[in-house]
Design a protein around this motif. Structure first.
Motif, PDB file in Angstrom:
ATOM      1  N   ALA A 123       0.797  -1.234   0.000  1.00 39.80           N
ATOM      2  CA  ALA A 123       0.000   0.000   0.000  1.00 39.80           C
ATOM      3  C   ALA A 123       0.832   1.290   0.000  1.00 39.80           C
ATOM      4  O   ALA A 123       0.588   2.182  -0.818  1.00 39.80           O
ATOM      5  CB  ALA A 123      -0.991  -0.024   1.160  1.00 39.80           C
ATOM      6  N   PRO A 124       1.831   1.411   0.879  1.00 43.52           N
ATOM      7  CA  PRO A 124       2.606   2.665   0.868  1.00 43.52           C
ATOM      8  C   PRO A 124       3.339   2.902  -0.453  1.00 43.52           C
ATOM      9  O   PRO A 124       3.547   4.048  -0.848  1.00 43.52           O
ATOM     10  CB  PRO A 124       3.613   2.493   2.012  1.00 43.52           C
ATOM     11  CG  PRO A 124       3.486   1.102   2.498  1.00 43.52           C
ATOM     12  CD  PRO A 124       2.221   0.523   1.978  1.00 43.52           C
ATOM     13  N   TYR A 125       3.707   1.822  -1.147  1.00 40.29           N
ATOM     14  CA  TYR A 125       4.395   1.981  -2.432  1.00 40.29           C
ATOM     15  C   TYR A 125       3.408   2.395  -3.511  1.00 40.29           C
ATOM     16  O   TYR A 125       3.748   3.154  -4.419  1.00 40.29           O
ATOM     17  CB  TYR A 125       5.114   0.687  -2.824  1.00 40.29           C
ATOM     18  CG  TYR A 125       6.154   0.275  -1.816  1.00 40.29           C
ATOM     19  CD1 TYR A 125       7.344   0.996  -1.693  1.00 40.29           C
ATOM     20  CD2 TYR A 125       5.945  -0.803  -0.967  1.00 40.29           C
ATOM     21  CE1 TYR A 125       8.296   0.645  -0.754  1.00 40.29           C
ATOM     22  CE2 TYR A 125       6.890  -1.167  -0.027  1.00 40.29           C
ATOM     23  CZ  TYR A 125       8.064  -0.438   0.085  1.00 40.29           C
ATOM     24  OH  TYR A 125       8.997  -0.784   1.009  1.00 40.29           O
ATOM     25  N   ALA A 126       2.169   1.891  -3.398  1.00 41.95           N
ATOM     26  CA  ALA A 126       1.130   2.268  -4.360  1.00 41.95           C
ATOM     27  C   ALA A 126       0.915   3.769  -4.286  1.00 41.95           C
ATOM     28  O   ALA A 126       0.760   4.448  -5.304  1.00 41.95           O
ATOM     29  CB  ALA A 126      -0.166   1.522  -4.059  1.00 41.95           C
ATOM     30  N   GLU A 127       0.929   4.290  -3.047  1.00 40.62           N
ATOM     31  CA  GLU A 127       0.745   5.726  -2.867  1.00 40.62           C
ATOM     32  C   GLU A 127       1.802   6.540  -3.595  1.00 40.62           C
ATOM     33  O   GLU A 127       1.556   7.660  -4.020  1.00 40.62           O
ATOM     34  CB  GLU A 127       0.792   6.078  -1.373  1.00 40.62           C
ATOM     35  CG  GLU A 127      -0.576   6.043  -0.715  1.00 40.62           C
ATOM     36  CD  GLU A 127      -0.472   6.097   0.797  1.00 40.62           C
ATOM     37  OE1 GLU A 127       0.471   6.756   1.321  1.00 40.62           O
ATOM     38  OE2 GLU A 127      -1.325   5.466   1.452  1.00 40.62           O
ATOM     39  N   ARG A 128       2.983   5.956  -3.707  1.00 41.30           N
ATOM     40  CA  ARG A 128       4.065   6.680  -4.373  1.00 41.30           C
ATOM     41  C   ARG A 128       4.090   6.436  -5.872  1.00 41.30           C
ATOM     42  O   ARG A 128       5.032   6.842  -6.559  1.00 41.30           O
ATOM     43  CB  ARG A 128       5.400   6.289  -3.737  1.00 41.30           C
ATOM     44  CG  ARG A 128       5.452   6.748  -2.275  1.00 41.30           C
ATOM     45  CD  ARG A 128       6.551   6.056  -1.504  1.00 41.30           C
ATOM     46  NE  ARG A 128       7.874   6.420  -1.984  1.00 41.30           N
ATOM     47  CZ  ARG A 128       8.990   5.854  -1.538  1.00 41.30           C
ATOM     48  NH1 ARG A 128       8.931   4.899  -0.623  1.00 41.30           N
ATOM     49  NH2 ARG A 128      10.165   6.245  -2.006  1.00 41.30           N
ATOM     50  N   GLY A 129       3.080   5.725  -6.367  1.00 39.03           N
ATOM     51  CA  GLY A 129       2.977   5.518  -7.805  1.00 39.03           C
ATOM     52  C   GLY A 129       3.768   4.327  -8.324  1.00 39.03           C
ATOM     53  O   GLY A 129       3.929   4.170  -9.536  1.00 39.03           O
ATOM     54  N   PHE A 130       4.242   3.474  -7.424  1.00 40.38           N
ATOM     55  CA  PHE A 130       4.978   2.292  -7.865  1.00 40.38           C
ATOM     56  C   PHE A 130       4.008   1.194  -8.272  1.00 40.38           C
ATOM     57  O   PHE A 130       2.838   1.201  -7.869  1.00 40.38           O
ATOM     58  CB  PHE A 130       5.895   1.767  -6.744  1.00 40.38           C
ATOM     59  CG  PHE A 130       6.938   2.758  -6.303  1.00 40.38           C
ATOM     60  CD1 PHE A 130       7.296   3.839  -7.101  1.00 40.38           C
ATOM     61  CD2 PHE A 130       7.573   2.610  -5.075  1.00 40.38           C
ATOM     62  CE1 PHE A 130       8.255   4.756  -6.691  1.00 40.38           C
ATOM     63  CE2 PHE A 130       8.538   3.515  -4.656  1.00 40.38           C
ATOM     64  CZ  PHE A 130       8.879   4.590  -5.462  1.00 40.38           C
ATOM     65  N   LEU A 131       4.513   0.260  -9.059  1.00 33.71           N
ATOM     66  CA  LEU A 131       3.662  -0.822  -9.563  1.00 33.71           C
ATOM     67  C   LEU A 131       4.089  -2.153  -8.945  1.00 33.71           C
ATOM     68  O   LEU A 131       5.287  -2.383  -8.731  1.00 33.71           O
ATOM     69  CB  LEU A 131       3.800  -0.929 -11.091  1.00 33.71           C
ATOM     70  CG  LEU A 131       3.436   0.329 -11.873  1.00 33.71           C
ATOM     71  CD1 LEU A 131       3.855   0.176 -13.339  1.00 33.71           C
ATOM     72  CD2 LEU A 131       1.941   0.603 -11.763  1.00 33.71           C
TER      73      LEU A 131
END
Ligand code: GDP
Ligand code: ZN
Length: 366
Positions: free
Chosen positions: A29-37
């Protein structure tokens, strides 16, 4: 300019089919927030990784931060890992920013390095322990594979291959069941295609399977059967080696026609050798024969007085290299024994616990 692996436009990937689940989505989830896939590592190349993303396959290198923060090699991505990927479309590149927690992992301790753990496959749900009926299957080897499986966190299933060569399949199935109570046993013939349907339930959408077994038991034959030859050919990846030559490798994480994934890495294959080594007595007859003349019956051939093995090395009857190999094998076997002991202890503890629970249940509380 740095060379990249050639990537033809590839089909999109069904991440859920590949095993994506809340187990990974939550820490992602925190990586999704940063636009990572989110993506799954399919091949480990020398300097980069092939990663399956929802949009297709990319070649990704390690983000500097990840490389620098890694305390040990186990912190770096391995085939089977779910990772957070940052795409840099303007540069036609991608980087792996983080490795998500693993559900299971196969690793080997690198001999000679105290802490180095080499991860050879991760996030495997089912590991097929493949043995060949007919000639060489033995209980001890199967036990070693079981230890590797249980330690990994993957569920073992025993595959007795080459059933076509064996007149008493049922007796072998019973024997395997006795060695591994509670572990499913399947008798198949990969060559003829018999019994493969029994394996399908392990290979559905969202599931990942891997194989362990000595060389020659029929793993490649089975993989070809499951994957289908044509698909296997399309699994080739071209990459440049360090001299810039083209080399061809296979994807180590293969999507099966039925939707699941099959993981087959060179490291798993080495683990197989390692896991299946017979006690050194069988393969180091030369050293053991000389060792019979050592002064002490429990001589370790290191610093002991009157060591016949060290003498044999001094006068050239034995090579140092061979002795080193022997030491290494002893060390690995000792390590395996410890793991086996630990497993036995765990099992004993668990049964004591449940026995105690059972007793308590029948005793009046005070
Ligand atoms: P691997 O080293 O475990 O990958 O084993 P391979 O798949 O290369 O198989 C080793 C040999 O066993 C090959 O000659 C295969 O054709 C043969 N083989 C594999 N599966 C079967 C089987 O079910 N029955 C018989 N009779 N031979 C098999
Ligand atoms: Zn000695």
């Amino acid at each position: 300019m740095s060379r990249t692996v050639e990537t033809a436009p590839t089909a999109a990937f069904d991440l859920v089919g590949l095993g994506w689940s809340p187990f990974f989505a939550e820490p992602f989830a925190p990586y999704a927030e940063r636009g990572f896939l989110p993506g799954r590592v399919a091949v480990e190349h020398k300097i980069a990784y092939s990663v399956y993303l929802e949009s297709g396959e990319v070649t990704a290198s390690l983000a500097g931060k990840l490389r620098h923060r890694a305390q040990e090699r186990a912190d770096l991505p391995a085939v089977g890992d779910w990772v957070a990927v940052r795409q840099h479309p303007e540069a036609g590149a991608a980087t792996i920013q983080a490795v998500l927690p693993r559900r299971s992992k196969f690793s080997r301790k690198v001999a000679g390095e105290a802490t180095a753990e080499q991860i050879v496959a991760t996030n495997v749900d089912t590991v097929f322990l493949v043995v060949a009926l007919g000639h060489d299957w033995n209980a001890r080897r199967l036990e070693r594979y079981l230890v590797l499986a249980w330690e990994s966190g993957a569920q073992p299933a025993i595959v007795l291959n080459k059933a076509d060569l064996c007149p008493n399949v049922a007796a072998n199935v019973r024997e395997a069941e006795a060695i591994a109570p509670g572990v499913p046993v399947h008798a198949i013939s990969a060559a003829r295609g018999d019994g493969l349907d029994e394996l399908r339930p392990y290979l559905g959408r969202g599931q990942t399977a891997a194989l362990l077994g000595s060389s020659g038991v029929g793993k490649s034959t089975l993989i070809n059967r499951l994957v289908g030859r044509d698909l296997l050919r399309t699994q080739e990846v071209r990459e440049h080696d360090h001299r810039g030559r083209h080399t061809t490798t296979y994807r180590q994480l293969v999507v099966l026609p039925g939707g699941g994934a099959l993981l087959d890495t060179p490291g798993m294959r080495e683990l197989q050798l390692w896991g299946s080594e017979e006690p050194a007595g069988d393969t180091f007859d030369d050293i053991e024969a000389v060792a019979a003349d050592c002064r002490f019956a429990d001589c370790q051939h290191r610093t002991e007085r009157d060591c016949a093995v060290r003498e044999a090395i001094l006068d050239g009857r034995l090579s140092q290299e061979r002795l080193d190999h022997y030491f290494q094998l002893q060390q690995e076997l000792a390590y395996l024994e410890t793991r086996q002991d630990r497993l036995a202890q765990l099992k004993a503890k668990r049964s004591i616990k449940s026995a105690t629970k059972l007793l308590n249940r029948h005793q009046p509380r005070r």
